[in-house]
Design an enzyme around this catalytic site. Structure first.
Site, PDB file in Angstrom:
ATOM      1  N   ARG A  27       0.754  -1.223  -0.202  1.00 26.46           N
ATOM      2  CA  ARG A  27      -0.071   0.024   0.014  1.00 26.46           C
ATOM      3  C   ARG A  27       0.932   1.363  -0.098  1.00 26.46           C
ATOM      4  NH1 ARG A  27      -5.408  -0.899   1.681  1.00 26.46           N
ATOM      5  NH2 ARG A  27      -5.555   1.127   2.525  1.00 26.46           N
ATOM      6  N   TRP A  75       1.909   6.246   5.725  1.00 26.73           N
ATOM      7  CA  TRP A  75       2.571   7.142   4.632  1.00 26.73           C
ATOM      8  C   TRP A  75       2.258   8.449   4.925  1.00 26.73           C
ATOM      9  CZ3 TRP A  75       0.221  10.327   0.687  1.00 26.73           C
ATOM     10  CH2 TRP A  75       0.879  10.453  -0.569  1.00 26.73           C
ATOM     11  N   ASN A 101      -5.900   5.956   9.614  1.00 24.49           N
ATOM     12  CA  ASN A 101      -5.706   6.312   8.320  1.00 24.49           C
ATOM     13  C   ASN A 101      -6.587   7.527   7.769  1.00 24.49           C
ATOM     14  OD1 ASN A 101      -4.155   4.037   8.095  1.00 24.49           O
ATOM     15  ND2 ASN A 101      -5.572   2.799   6.860  1.00 24.49           N
ATOM     16  N   GLY A 102      -5.987   8.368   7.221  1.00 24.12           N
ATOM     17  CA  GLY A 102      -6.894   9.398   6.975  1.00 24.12           C
ATOM     18  C   GLY A 102      -6.198  10.782   7.161  1.00 24.12           C
ATOM     19  N   LYS A 486       2.874   4.342 -16.286  1.00 23.49           N
ATOM     20  CA  LYS A 486       3.510   2.971 -15.995  1.00 23.49           C
ATOM     21  C   LYS A 486       5.122   3.445 -15.988  1.00 23.49           C
ATOM     22  CE  LYS A 486       0.533   0.433 -15.005  1.00 23.49           C
ATOM     23  NZ  LYS A 486      -0.186   1.663 -14.378  1.00 23.49           N
ATOM     24  N   HIS A 505       1.890  20.905 -33.133  1.00 26.92           N
ATOM     25  CA  HIS A 505       1.521  21.988 -32.179  1.00 26.92           C
ATOM     26  C   HIS A 505       2.278  22.277 -30.822  1.00 26.92           C
ATOM     27  CE1 HIS A 505      -1.835  22.543 -34.834  1.00 26.92           C
ATOM     28  NE2 HIS A 505      -1.898  21.249 -34.722  1.00 26.92           N
TER      29      HIS A 505
END
Length: 605
Positions: A27, A75, A101-102, A486, A505
């Site tokens: 995760r 994280w 989490n949050g 990717k 362009h």
């Protein structure tokens, strides 16, 4: 993003929690921690560490025994990665521990108020605010203490709470961030993802937003944050623990790329109606009259799911002749869009928990829109919030970078486009043609994967590039966008995608030998237009890698893919570019399954 694991029962808890954290490593995270109830020590014991779960495991002492605990992989949002900022967070009296989490949006205001009241903070995180609010609540029950704290919180959360005075329970709550209960035999689990649970139980309960639960070793109960009891019946998940193993591959990304033939077969299985050259999509709940009333289709997703939506929108327009487009959900929900009752909205998410997509679904539902979900995880929030939908049946995808789920999502869109088309104006002959093309996909994907060694050599040639350009026209452009994403995700090489028609362009100014171009060149009615773009690049000494159905004279290298029906070709043309990204990252020594700064399931804004 962050991962939560918790357990209450009779087993030694620390090994269970560490194993669960390892299953959630995909995760994305930068630190980890664990806390257990330790009656012999008279309270809670905690260990935290910056870095990987293995770094945490090395710090856990041998005499770290207990039968109840919670753990977390963080994280970073508020505060840099560090031991101090790692979860769990503990109150000053060492009685309350929280994993979260949050994001607490009003953390700064609450922090200032608590500091003025004499609270000393030990971290920079928003989560520590929750810990102190729970510890300072005068309520007598742990559930009420947590409820008191949550009333003061603005933002999103999935939390698990331990309290030394209530060693027989874990209290959890959800608002915008996943919380899943695992029901065992005289033991209970909690996690943010079923990946942490399936090794021990396949009976799960998924909390809804605004719902809480109390877990005891032999029981659980659910209720709202206002205290009203709710009914929750366990469901059985299909995925097994073996689905999360590498199966002899060096990385999950490699395994998942090579699982695509089987995964595509799975999404097709039982859904094709040979008699009427149509498909069965039982989860749609959309009869023919309702399908014919759809005047427009709007597809919402983020990242790879958005790119799958771009391909899906093209297939719906081509096969069903319904105006369709795709838009990033994160943009849609903030621009006060006009919600049309004749528009079918489709929410796309691998995890089914992507916060921006979920928030868009909730806003659309509030305005009376009809919303379908295209997701991989059964029972996920978006699946539950949507009126109906299609599961893509890709199976667990562990690598942060999505491959098989992207492919299965595009195939699911092909099925949806065929379904809508046959109800409307698509002929039996064209329906049969598309079905025959769908049947060919697993075998053709296998043929592409057999070219791995050739693609590996090409990747090694291009691995020294500092930047790469990807181009495609109409059907090829979404493929170019996804391939560009990717490459940058997993190799950290800068990459951009442009429509081939836009070269004159502006992007032609970038062309030089040091900037390779990857060109998507399907053998369709735009073949000569695409070849003209290659001429323009070659005239300016650009290096070209073509992905095509036949060798391209102007390209330095060509990866040849099998030809399918024009509408289905984009599904196949992305496969070799997944291998290109993989082997480029491998040549550069990247952490392929866990790219820096990224998370698998983005459950915050």
């Amino acid at each position: 993003m962050c991962g939560i694991v918790g357990y209450i029962g009779k087993r030694d808890v620390a090994p269970l929690l560490l194993e669960g954290l390892q299953r959630l490593e995909y995760r994305g995270y930068d630190s980890a921690g664990v806390v257990i109830t330790s009656p012999k020590a008279g309270g809670l014991k905690m260990v935290k560490a910056k870095g990987r779960v293995r770094d945490l495991e090395a710090k856990v002492p041998a005499r770290f025994k207990g039968t109840t605990g919670i753990a977390h992989t963080r994280w970073a949002t508020h505060g840099a990665p560090s031991d101090e900022n790692a979860h769990p967070h503990m109150s000053a009296d060492n009685k309350v521990a929280v994993v979260h989490n949050g994001i607490v949006d009003n953390a700064a205001d609450l922090r200032a108020k608590l500091t003025a009241e004499g609270v000393t903070f030990l971290s920079e995180t928003d989560t520590e605010v929750l810990t102190h609010l729970i510890a300072r609540s005068p309520a007598e029950k742990l559930e009420d203490k947590v409820r008191d704290a949550l009333r003061l919180i603005e933002g999103t959360y999935g939390i698990a709470v331990l309290h030394a005075d209530f060693p027989d329970r874990i209290v959890v709550a959800r608002n915008g961030s996943p919380v899943v209960l695992g029901i065992g035999e005289k033991e209970m689990f909690v996690a943010s993802d079923i990946a942490a649970l399936v090794a021990h139980t396949r009976q799960i309960v998924t909390l809804d937003d605004g719902e809480m639960a109390t877990l005891k070793a032999d029981d659980f109960r659910t209720y709202t944050t206002e205290g009203t009891r709710t009914t929750a019946s366990p469901t059985t998940v299909e995925w097994e623990a073996a689905s999360y193993d590498m199966g002899g591959h060096d990385t999950y990304m490699h395994k998942e790329i090579f699982e695509q033939p089987e995964a595509v077969d799975r999404v097709l299985r039982g859904r094709i109606d040979e008699r009427f050259s149509a498909v069965h999509l039982g989860g749609l709940n959309l009869d023919a009259r309702e399908a014919r009333s759809v005047r427009r289709v709007k597809i919402l997703g983020c990242g790879t799911s958005y790119h799958a939506g771009l391909i899906g929108a093209q297939m719906i327009e081509e096969l069903a002749r319904i105006p369709a487009d795709a838009e990033p959900a994160s943009e849609f929900r903030y621009r006060n869009p006009v919600v049309d009752p004749d528009t079918l909205y489709i929410a796309v998410s691998q995890s089914g928990e992507t916060y921006d997509v979920l928030a868009a679904v909730q806003e659309l539902k509030r305005k009376g829109a009809r919303v379908f979900g295209v997701v991989n995880v059964v029972g996920s929030a978006i699946a539950r919030e949507s009126d109906a939908g299609v599961y893509v049946h890709a199976g667990p995808e562990v690598c942060v970078v999505s491959t098989k789920c992207f492919t299965n999502t595009t195939v699911a869109f092909a099925l949806l486009a065929l379904h809508l088309g046959r109800i409307r104006d698509l002929s039996v002959a064209d329906g049969k043609r598309i079905i025959e093309g769908l049947r060919k996909l697993p075998g053709q994907i296998t043929q592409i994967l057999e070219q791995e060694e050739q693609i590996k050599k090409i990747a090694e040639e291009y691995a020294d590039a500092r930047s790469m350009m990807f181009i495609g026209r109409v059907r090829g452009y979404p493929v170019a966008r996804e391939a560009s994403l990717k490459l940058k995700e997993v190799s950290y090489i800068h990459a951009e995608a442009y429509p081939a028609s836009e070269l004159k362009h502006g992007p032609l100014a970038l062309i030089e030998p040091a900037l390779p171009t990857v060109a998507i060149v399907p053998d369709d009615d735009l073949l000569e237009k695409n070849r003209a773009a290659l001429e323009e690049i070659k005239a300016r000494s650009g290096r070209i890698l073509a992905v095509a159905h036949q060798e391209q004279e102007k390209a330095d290298r060509t990866i040849v893919v099998p030809k399918n029906e024009d509408e289905l070709d984009p599904i196949l043309m992305g496969i070799p570019l997944q291998l290109l990204a993989y082997h480029t990252a491998l040549a550069l020594g990247r952490d392929i399954d866990k790219p820096r700064n990224l998370a698998k399931s983005v459950t915050v804004e």
